[in-house]
Design an enzyme around this catalytic site. Structure first.
Site, PDB file in Angstrom:
ATOM      1  N   ASP A   1      54.272  38.064  11.361  1.00 56.34           N
ATOM      2  CA  ASP A   1      53.698  38.270  12.683  1.00 56.34           C
ATOM      3  C   ASP A   1      54.770  38.788  13.630  1.00 56.34           C
ATOM      4  O   ASP A   1      55.961  38.447  13.494  1.00 56.34           O
ATOM      5  CB  ASP A   1      53.125  36.961  13.241  1.00 56.34           C
ATOM      6  CG  ASP A   1      51.871  36.512  12.506  1.00 56.34           C
ATOM      7  OD1 ASP A   1      51.334  37.303  11.710  1.00 56.34           O
ATOM      8  OD2 ASP A   1      51.445  35.365  12.727  1.00 56.34           O
ATOM      9  N   ARG A   2      54.368  39.581  14.588  1.00 56.30           N
ATOM     10  CA  ARG A   2      55.321  40.205  15.501  1.00 56.30           C
ATOM     11  C   ARG A   2      56.315  39.217  16.121  1.00 56.30           C
ATOM     12  O   ARG A   2      57.516  39.490  16.167  1.00 56.30           O
ATOM     13  CB  ARG A   2      54.555  40.959  16.597  1.00 56.30           C
ATOM     14  CG  ARG A   2      55.479  41.638  17.594  1.00 56.30           C
ATOM     15  CD  ARG A   2      54.721  42.574  18.519  1.00 56.30           C
ATOM     16  NE  ARG A   2      55.653  43.238  19.425  1.00 56.30           N
ATOM     17  CZ  ARG A   2      55.497  44.462  19.893  1.00 56.30           C
ATOM     18  NH1 ARG A   2      54.439  45.169  19.560  1.00 56.30           N
ATOM     19  NH2 ARG A   2      56.382  44.980  20.713  1.00 56.30           N
TER      20      ARG A   2
END
Length: 244
Positions: A69-70
């Protein structure tokens, strides 16, 4: 939105590299691959880096094997050839591709270790995931093991091993168990403040080398910033060594 010039790209630490595989420590807040924001992503940054370091003309091949995830940082693996990409993807499918994370969560689990098994459903419209019941159309089983390494104040440092790779899996399953991650605005907004960095880190990736079949292990330690600084990192490293 246009991407920034390569000169503005952040430095990505390289943890392992040969002709087939590239292992790096992903900085936080960088997408794994290009998204609608147009911000620099890991694939673009690393392709440019390979191009520059090896003076390669034309397009550079780099295969995305798994995603983070970012807002999540830490160990991440890419394939440098199409054959390596295919074989590493197969390792992910047959679960010989090992993924461990550490997280700081709110609260102290009743059990110091255990397994969480849930059915997760992703709502593509809102890019959110929630726990649902078996039989729900589109839901997928999610499995993880956790082990509490240390506690401090009302937080716990938890080692997590993923057995499936569902979107937002760790964040959703721990939040559902009453242990939302520090800084997680999406699944822990009631206990976190805006602007806090999520405390989730990919600490280990292990896999059979796609060509030599040698067991490869890539590790990345979280930064010594709050809330990680609440816990002794030397003891975390010791805990990992004894666990592996």
């Amino acid at each position: 939105m246009n991407k920034r010039e390569p000169a503005a790209y952040p430095v990505v630490p390289i943890l392992f590299e040969d002709n087939h595989v590239l292992g790096v420590s992903k900085p936080v807040n960088i997408p794994s691959q290009e998204d609608a924001t147009g911000d620099p992503d890991m694939l673009t940054i690393l392709k440019q880096d390979i191009k520059d370091r090896y003076n390669k003309p034309g397009n550079v091949f780099l295969g995305l094997v798994h995603r983070l995830d970012r807002p999540v940082g830490g160990a991440m693996v890419f394939a440098k050839t199409s054959k390596a990409a295919s074989r590493l993807s197969e390792s992910v499918r047959n679960r010989s591709f090992r993924k461990q994370y550490v997280a700081v969560v709110h609260g102290i689990p009743a059990k110091t270790s255990g397994r969480l098994v849930n059915m997760l459903y992703k709502d593509a419209r809102t890019n959110t995931v929630h726990v649902t019941s078996k039989g729900t159309d589109g839901a997928k089983e999610a499995i993880l093991d956790y082990n509490v390494l240390h506690t401090a104040e009302d937080y716990s440092l938890v080692l997590i091993e993923l057995h499936t790779g569902r979107p937002h899996q760790i964040r959703v399953q721990l939040s559902h168990a009453g242990l939302p991650l520090f800084g997680d605005q999406k699944y822990g907004s009631k206990v976190n403040k805006a602007g806090q960095q999520i405390a989730l880190w990919s600490i280990l990736v292990g896999f059979p080398h796609p060509v030599t079949k040698e067991d490869i292990t890539i590790r990345s330690m979280p930064p010594s910033l709050y809330p990680w600084s609440l816990f002794p990192m030397d003891k975390l490293e010791s805990s990992l060594r004894s666990d592996l």
